[in-house]
Scaffold this active site. Structure first.
Site, PDB file in Angstrom:
ATOM      1  N   ILE A 255       0.959  -1.115   0.108  1.00  0.00           N
ATOM      2  CA  ILE A 255      -0.139  -0.105   0.025  1.00  0.00           C
ATOM      3  C   ILE A 255       0.837   0.995   0.018  1.00  0.00           C
ATOM      4  CG2 ILE A 255      -0.180   0.044   2.655  1.00  0.00           C
ATOM      5  CD1 ILE A 255      -3.032   1.174   2.423  1.00  0.00           C
ATOM      6  N   SER A 256       0.816   2.176  -0.856  1.00  0.00           N
ATOM      7  CA  SER A 256       1.622   3.361  -0.969  1.00  0.00           C
ATOM      8  C   SER A 256       1.728   3.991   0.152  1.00  0.00           C
ATOM      9  CB  SER A 256       1.267   4.162  -2.333  1.00  0.00           C
ATOM     10  OG  SER A 256       1.614   3.610  -3.266  1.00  0.00           O
TER      11      SER A 256
END
Length: 213
Positions: free
Chosen positions: A63-64
């Site tokens: 997940i960025s």
């Protein structure tokens, strides 16, 4: 899954940090403040969800970090009701941000296990993209084109020609370009054959892989 006062307080702190780092789009900041990022992480990471960091989500994907999500979203310059193609559904967090901003979201994920998990999560959260699909992001979604905007959430060595072809005239393609380190790049389609290119600094993403499955 619960969203508590503590979570909301941590999100407000995160938004303050994003402002300090240069995020100015008020709609993007409000959306980050409203969306429970911990819903999109495994429970073991819940206490870290509002740090400005990327975390693993399985299948060698991440997940960025919130800053990256906010930065890319800000570059899209979204207007409510626009059609947006997301390459790399991932955890679904970026999808949720686009949906909350009023976009009609079309999203592709290349990892089948992740696709199934995220599809179920989004359904449970009442987040309803126009179209979710399992497939090769390099090919885009020609049957649903053209798009007002396209966002690529993995590092690409080149700009896929299919994505350029699926962008409306006047539309914006936000893509991290490069091998080990990526240059955040925006292409604006000026007409049928011409694109205007802008670069916005270095980032690190997991690679965009072609025909992996």
């Amino acid at each position: 899954m619960k969203d508590t006062d503590k979570h909301r307080g941590l999100r407000n702190q995160l938004v303050s940090l994003l402002k300090e780092k240069g995020i100015v789009d008020k709609n993007v900041l409000a959306t980050i403040a409203n969306i429970p990022r911990h819903f999109f992480l495994d429970s073991g990471f819940e206490n870290f969800a509002y740090q400005d960091k990327a975390f693993p989500i399985g299948e060698e994907q991440t997940i960025s970090q919130p800053y990256t999500v906010a930065f890319q979203t800000q570059l899209l310059e979204l207007k409510k009701g626009q059609k947006v193609l997301e390459i790399g559904t991932g955890s679904g967090y970026q999808t949720a941000v686009l949906f909350a901003l009023g976009a009609h979201v079309y999203s592709i994920e290349r990892q089948n296990k992740l696709f199934k998990k995220t599809k179920k999560l989004l359904e449970n959260l009442g987040i309803r993209p126009k179209h979710l699909s399992f497939g090769d992001g390099y090919k885009g979604l020609p049957d649903h084109a053209p798009f007002d905007s396209i966002i690529v959430t993995a590092g690409a060595p080149i700009i896929p020609q299919a994505l350029m072809a699926q962008l409306k005239i006047g539309g914006r393609l936000v893509i991290p370009l490069g091998e080990d380190v990526q240059e955040m790049t925006v292409l604006i389609r000026k007409n049928e054959t011409q694109f205007e290119k802008h670069e916005f600094g270095e980032f690190r993403f997991v690679p965009l892989l072609e025909n992996k499955n």
